[in-house]
Design a protein around this motif. Structure first.
Motif, PDB file in Angstrom:
ATOM      1  N   LEU A 204       0.846  -1.192   0.000  1.00 49.61           N
ATOM      2  CA  LEU A 204       0.000   0.000   0.000  1.00 49.61           C
ATOM      3  C   LEU A 204       0.884   1.245   0.000  1.00 49.61           C
ATOM      4  CD1 LEU A 204      -2.902  -0.690   2.543  1.00 49.61           C
ATOM      5  CD2 LEU A 204      -3.121  -0.306   0.081  1.00 49.61           C
ATOM      6  N   PRO A 205       1.217   1.786  -1.169  1.00 52.15           N
ATOM      7  CA  PRO A 205       1.953   3.054  -1.212  1.00 52.15           C
ATOM      8  C   PRO A 205       1.167   4.155  -0.508  1.00 52.15           C
ATOM      9  CG  PRO A 205       1.940   2.003  -3.362  1.00 52.15           C
ATOM     10  CD  PRO A 205       0.980   1.230  -2.505  1.00 52.15           C
ATOM     11  N   ALA A 206       1.845   5.243  -0.201  1.00 51.49           N
ATOM     12  CA  ALA A 206       1.268   6.278   0.668  1.00 51.49           C
ATOM     13  C   ALA A 206      -0.082   6.784   0.176  1.00 51.49           C
ATOM     14  CB  ALA A 206       2.262   7.427   0.798  1.00 51.49           C
ATOM     15  N   PHE A 207      -0.203   7.072  -1.120  1.00 47.43           N
ATOM     16  CA  PHE A 207      -1.464   7.617  -1.631  1.00 47.43           C
ATOM     17  C   PHE A 207      -2.589   6.593  -1.500  1.00 47.43           C
ATOM     18  CE2 PHE A 207      -4.329   8.523  -5.316  1.00 47.43           C
ATOM     19  CZ  PHE A 207      -4.852   9.720  -4.844  1.00 47.43           C
ATOM     20  N   SER A 208      -2.315   5.357  -1.866  1.00 44.90           N
ATOM     21  CA  SER A 208      -3.333   4.303  -1.751  1.00 44.90           C
ATOM     22  C   SER A 208      -3.716   4.077  -0.296  1.00 44.90           C
ATOM     23  CB  SER A 208      -2.814   3.002  -2.356  1.00 44.90           C
ATOM     24  OG  SER A 208      -2.531   3.153  -3.732  1.00 44.90           O
TER      25      SER A 208
ATOM     26  N   LEU B 143      -8.589  16.027   0.395  1.00 40.16           N
ATOM     27  CA  LEU B 143      -7.666  14.935   0.686  1.00 40.16           C
ATOM     28  C   LEU B 143      -6.516  15.408   1.574  1.00 40.16           C
ATOM     29  CD1 LEU B 143      -7.533  13.054  -2.744  1.00 40.16           C
ATOM     30  CD2 LEU B 143      -8.856  12.505  -0.699  1.00 40.16           C
ATOM     31  N   ARG B 144      -6.024  16.612   1.330  1.00 41.16           N
ATOM     32  CA  ARG B 144      -4.968  17.135   2.207  1.00 41.16           C
ATOM     33  C   ARG B 144      -5.474  17.259   3.642  1.00 41.16           C
ATOM     34  NH1 ARG B 144      -4.198  20.934  -2.158  1.00 41.16           N
ATOM     35  NH2 ARG B 144      -2.356  20.408  -3.396  1.00 41.16           N
ATOM     36  N   ALA B 145      -6.699  17.768   3.793  1.00 43.65           N
ATOM     37  CA  ALA B 145      -7.269  17.932   5.130  1.00 43.65           C
ATOM     38  C   ALA B 145      -7.455  16.598   5.824  1.00 43.65           C
ATOM     39  CB  ALA B 145      -8.609  18.671   5.040  1.00 43.65           C
ATOM     40  N   LEU B 146      -7.611  15.522   5.037  1.00 38.06           N
ATOM     41  CA  LEU B 146      -7.772  14.181   5.592  1.00 38.06           C
ATOM     42  C   LEU B 146      -6.437  13.483   5.798  1.00 38.06           C
ATOM     43  CD1 LEU B 146     -10.802  13.183   3.383  1.00 38.06           C
ATOM     44  CD2 LEU B 146     -10.829  13.229   5.886  1.00 38.06           C
TER      45      LEU B 146
ATOM     46  N   GLY C 141     -13.477  15.548  11.269  1.00 35.56           N
ATOM     47  CA  GLY C 141     -12.824  15.725   9.976  1.00 35.56           C
ATOM     48  C   GLY C 141     -13.659  16.564   9.034  1.00 35.56           C
ATOM     49  N   PRO C 142     -13.125  16.800   7.841  1.00 33.51           N
ATOM     50  CA  PRO C 142     -13.788  17.711   6.898  1.00 33.51           C
ATOM     51  C   PRO C 142     -14.950  17.107   6.128  1.00 33.51           C
ATOM     52  CG  PRO C 142     -11.765  16.869   5.935  1.00 33.51           C
ATOM     53  CD  PRO C 142     -11.814  16.332   7.343  1.00 33.51           C
ATOM     54  N   LEU C 143     -15.120  15.789   6.177  1.00 33.89           N
ATOM     55  CA  LEU C 143     -16.161  15.157   5.373  1.00 33.89           C
ATOM     56  C   LEU C 143     -17.416  14.905   6.201  1.00 33.89           C
ATOM     57  CD1 LEU C 143     -14.202  12.543   3.213  1.00 33.89           C
ATOM     58  CD2 LEU C 143     -14.840  14.887   2.647  1.00 33.89           C
ATOM     59  N   SER C 144     -18.485  15.564   5.839  1.00 33.38           N
ATOM     60  CA  SER C 144     -19.771  15.320   6.490  1.00 33.38           C
ATOM     61  C   SER C 144     -20.336  13.994   6.001  1.00 33.38           C
ATOM     62  CB  SER C 144     -20.743  16.450   6.154  1.00 33.38           C
ATOM     63  OG  SER C 144     -21.011  16.451   4.759  1.00 33.38           O
ATOM     64  N   ALA C 145     -21.404  13.554   6.643  1.00 36.21           N
ATOM     65  CA  ALA C 145     -22.065  12.330   6.186  1.00 36.21           C
ATOM     66  C   ALA C 145     -22.600  12.522   4.771  1.00 36.21           C
ATOM     67  CB  ALA C 145     -23.204  11.974   7.141  1.00 36.21           C
ATOM     68  N   GLU C 146     -23.104  13.723   4.473  1.00 30.20           N
ATOM     69  CA  GLU C 146     -23.635  13.998   3.141  1.00 30.20           C
ATOM     70  C   GLU C 146     -22.534  13.924   2.088  1.00 30.20           C
ATOM     71  OE1 GLU C 146     -24.147  15.817   5.836  1.00 30.20           O
ATOM     72  OE2 GLU C 146     -26.256  15.285   6.213  1.00 30.20           O
TER      73      GLU C 146
ATOM     74  N   GLU D 251      -3.419  25.557  -7.896  1.00 26.31           N
ATOM     75  CA  GLU D 251      -2.915  24.688  -6.829  1.00 26.31           C
ATOM     76  C   GLU D 251      -3.814  23.473  -6.591  1.00 26.31           C
ATOM     77  OE1 GLU D 251      -4.783  28.385  -4.805  1.00 26.31           O
ATOM     78  OE2 GLU D 251      -3.476  27.934  -6.504  1.00 26.31           O
ATOM     79  N   GLU D 252      -5.043  23.518  -7.106  1.00 29.34           N
ATOM     80  CA  GLU D 252      -5.940  22.375  -6.962  1.00 29.34           C
ATOM     81  C   GLU D 252      -5.781  21.361  -8.095  1.00 29.34           C
ATOM     82  OE1 GLU D 252      -8.146  21.388  -4.520  1.00 29.34           O
ATOM     83  OE2 GLU D 252      -7.059  22.915  -3.399  1.00 29.34           O
ATOM     84  N   PHE D 253      -4.767  21.560  -8.943  1.00 34.43           N
ATOM     85  CA  PHE D 253      -4.547  20.643 -10.056  1.00 34.43           C
ATOM     86  C   PHE D 253      -3.155  20.038  -9.963  1.00 34.43           C
ATOM     87  CE2 PHE D 253      -7.935  23.313 -11.836  1.00 34.43           C
ATOM     88  CZ  PHE D 253      -8.801  22.338 -12.306  1.00 34.43           C
ATOM     89  N   THR D 254      -2.995  19.122  -9.011  1.00 32.06           N
ATOM     90  CA  THR D 254      -1.729  18.401  -8.904  1.00 32.06           C
ATOM     91  C   THR D 254      -1.648  17.373 -10.037  1.00 32.06           C
ATOM     92  OG1 THR D 254      -2.799  16.896  -7.353  1.00 32.06           O
ATOM     93  CG2 THR D 254      -1.527  18.724  -6.411  1.00 32.06           C
ATOM     94  N   ALA D 255      -0.587  16.582 -10.028  1.00 33.90           N
ATOM     95  CA  ALA D 255      -0.323  15.678 -11.148  1.00 33.90           C
ATOM     96  C   ALA D 255      -1.456  14.691 -11.389  1.00 33.90           C
ATOM     97  CB  ALA D 255       0.982  14.923 -10.896  1.00 33.90           C
ATOM     98  N   ARG D 256      -2.213  14.341 -10.352  1.00 33.88           N
ATOM     99  CA  ARG D 256      -3.265  13.343 -10.554  1.00 33.88           C
ATOM    100  C   ARG D 256      -4.370  13.865 -11.462  1.00 33.88           C
ATOM    101  NH1 ARG D 256      -7.799  12.833  -6.904  1.00 33.88           N
ATOM    102  NH2 ARG D 256      -8.165  14.742  -5.716  1.00 33.88           N
ATOM    103  N   HIS D 257      -4.439  15.176 -11.671  1.00 28.94           N
ATOM    104  CA  HIS D 257      -5.437  15.760 -12.568  1.00 28.94           C
ATOM    105  C   HIS D 257      -4.869  16.035 -13.965  1.00 28.94           C
ATOM    106  CE1 HIS D 257      -7.728  16.455  -8.903  1.00 28.94           C
ATOM    107  NE2 HIS D 257      -6.717  17.156  -8.420  1.00 28.94           N
TER     108      HIS D 257
END
Length: 542
Positions: free
Chosen positions: A31-35, A138-141, A237-242, A396-402
């Motif tokens: 499990l690499p860090a991102f995964s 994801l950063r906040a998590l 955390g930053p993610l609500s149930a919704e 800044e919201e477009f890192t390499a994964r985008h």
């Protein structure tokens, strides 16, 4: 069996684990860090919704045929658990939380009971849906992201290796599920199966002997206990149930790959193309289409003459120039359909579908869209206010994964044969489906008049979808002289054109390298294509 006490990633395994097939690799390799971060997030989101379900359904039997039932975590559980009470359901929710806590503290997610086996399976199945979260979320998590914008600094998650954490036959190590006279022979096929099975609800929380049991008095996390006690559901955390429900899409049948007649190779679109990247591609498709409609209204049926003084002044902003020279004499109806190919891909992107080109015209449109997207990313990086004008997130919201251009070409395109038209030494091959090189490479008929034939493994688009209404209004008042000219494509009077713009040529040369590798054992036909005229047949080269 010994494990490193420094990392203690696998420290939960007990001595009995040596008799089972357990992971032997380093955790970072499995499990690499991102995964690992995505899997942790999946566990937290599923825990949130599972606790919600425990309170919503309480001790009532779960009806999996009721409306909205598929949107619950309970629906993911085996049917045998449908009649269990709230305590059982809260325990299942805690299984997600416990595994997420293991991952968050640098430990391997080692299931210690059947409930955790089930929980980890759901986490692994749904973790890639977290790719749809924004980089900020994801950063906040705590998910580590590639901060570089270079495409090679990111690889999509690969989950296959992580399934080895679910140890086959671990259920046979549950002491209370084994008759006393079986001793330690865990592979004894004569051991009778208890009623309901060893992985059934009766034994879901019975610890495996291959792992050290968790503290039975650990309780539930504070936010979950508050909800169980009657308070509103407010997870940490930053993610609500919704938002968790939105990302996990429980019960939703994704239409992302529905264009395929058969099974798609990929499950989750977000791990290939994030929603943010889809925004950029949709904007790019719109920009190129706008240029195409402008050229359509200007030229109508007239030949696009690349060498004329009038056209040279417009070359920096011309859709027709971006097409290969073989298209210069096509009429207005062909041009209208070609521009609509961009609209179709843009509509796919805006609807959350994979931008799957369904014909050669759409394949070329896809290339043009990607090239424009690369320009957009350059502007995003250089101009802080540029994104706002197009309703896009900041750079800044477009890192390499985008920015996975190579991956998008690999996944969404079936081949790049249409790019033959951009090479003067290969144009004769593209224009002749009977050419030996065409037959060897399996290109089929890739002449412009055949560009709109739907590929055999994809469903055709709705013929009644229409065209851009605004453009149709403009066509009604367009210059008649442009739209009733003789179409040279029908008369053969297409003028000689100079070499094409270099951008797509780079892509084409990459493809030629692939073709040479693909046919290294039968190079004759490819060599004929690369060297020009087929002298044996007497056909002139392009």
């Amino acid at each position: 069996m010994s494990r490193s006490e420094d990392t203690n990633a696998f420290g939960a395994y007990a001595e009995d684990a040596q008799y089972y097939e357990i992971p032997e690799e380093d955790l970072d390799r499995i499990l690499p860090a991102f995964s690992r971060g995505l899997l942790t997030v999946a566990g937290r989101m599923l825990a949130t919704l599972a606790y919600r379900d425990a309170v919503t359904y309480g001790d009532r039997p779960f009806d999996r045929f009721a409306p909205q039932a598929t949107r619950t975590v309970l629906y993911l559980a085996p049917e045998a658990s449908d009649t269990r009470d709230r305590t059982f359901r809260a325990g299942a929710a805690r299984a997600f939380h416990d595994l997420a806590e293991d991952l968050d503290t640098g430990k391997a997610p080692l299931p210690r009971c059947a409930a955790e086996d089930w929980a980890l399976a759901q986490m692994l199945t749904l973790a890639s849906r977290g790719c749809a979260a924004t980089d900020g979320e994801l950063r906040a998590l705590g998910v580590p992201l590639p901060e570089e914008h270079k495409e090679g600094s990111y690889r999509p998650p690969y989950w296959e290796d992580a399934w080895q954490f679910i140890v086959e036959d671990a259920k046979y190590s549950i002491p209370e599920a084994r008759p006393a006279d079986t001793g330690e022979d865990v592979e004894n096929e004569a051991v009778p199966e208890p009623e309901g099975g060893r992985d059934g609800p009766d034994y879901w929380f019975s610890p495996y002997s291959i792992t050290t049991p968790r503290d039975p008095h650990r309780g539930h996390p504070a936010w979950a206990q508050a909800h169980l006690d009657g308070s509103p559901l407010v997870p940490v955390g930053p993610l609500s149930a919704e938002r968790s429900a939105e990302l996990l899409r429980l019960g939703s049948r994704t239409a992302a790959w529905d264009a395929y007649e058969g099974q798609a190779e990929y499950e989750e679109l977000a791990e290939i193309l994030t929603p943010q990247a889809a925004q950029v591609l949709a904007v790019a498709a719109g920009i190129v289409a706008e240029r195409g409609y402008h050229d359509l209204l200007h030229y109508g049926d007239r030949v696009f003459d690349r060498a004329s003084e009038e056209d040279v002044r417009r070359l920096h902003d011309s859709f027709l120039l971006e097409l290969p020279p073989v298209c210069d004499g096509q009429g207005a109806s062909w041009r209208l359909a070609m521009v609509r190919a961009l609209d179709d891909l843009g509509n796919d992107l805006r609807a959350g579908r994979a931008p799957l080109p369904r014909c050669s015209a759409e394949e070329l449109a896809f290339h043009l869209m990607l090239r424009e997207a690369e320009v957009l990313f350059d502007f995003l990086d250089d101009d802080e206010g540029f994104a706002e004008g197009y309703g896009l997130p900041p750079a800044e919201e477009f890192t390499a994964r985008h920015r996975q251009f190579s991956l998008w070409r690999e996944v969404f395109l079936q081949d790049e044969d249409v790019l033959y038209h951009y090479d003067k030494g290969l144009a004769h091959v593209a224009a002749d489906p009977d050419h030996p090189a065409s037959r060897q490479l399996g290109t089929g008929d890739i002449r412009p008049n055949g560009w709109f034939v739907t590929f055999g493994n994809l469903r055709p688009r709705d013929a009644a979808r229409g065209f851009n209404p605004g453009v149709l209004d403009q066509l009604r008042t367009a210059d008649p002289d442009a739209f009733f000219a003789s179409t040279p494509a029908l008369t053969g009077a297409v003028p000689e054109s100079p070499a094409p713009a270099p951008d797509l040529r780079d892509e084409f040369e990459t493809f030629i390298g692939y073709a040479q590798r693909r046919f290294f054992d039968e190079p004759t036909a490819v060599a004929m294509a690369l060297t020009g005229p087929n002298k044996a047949s007497g056909r002139a080269g392009g």
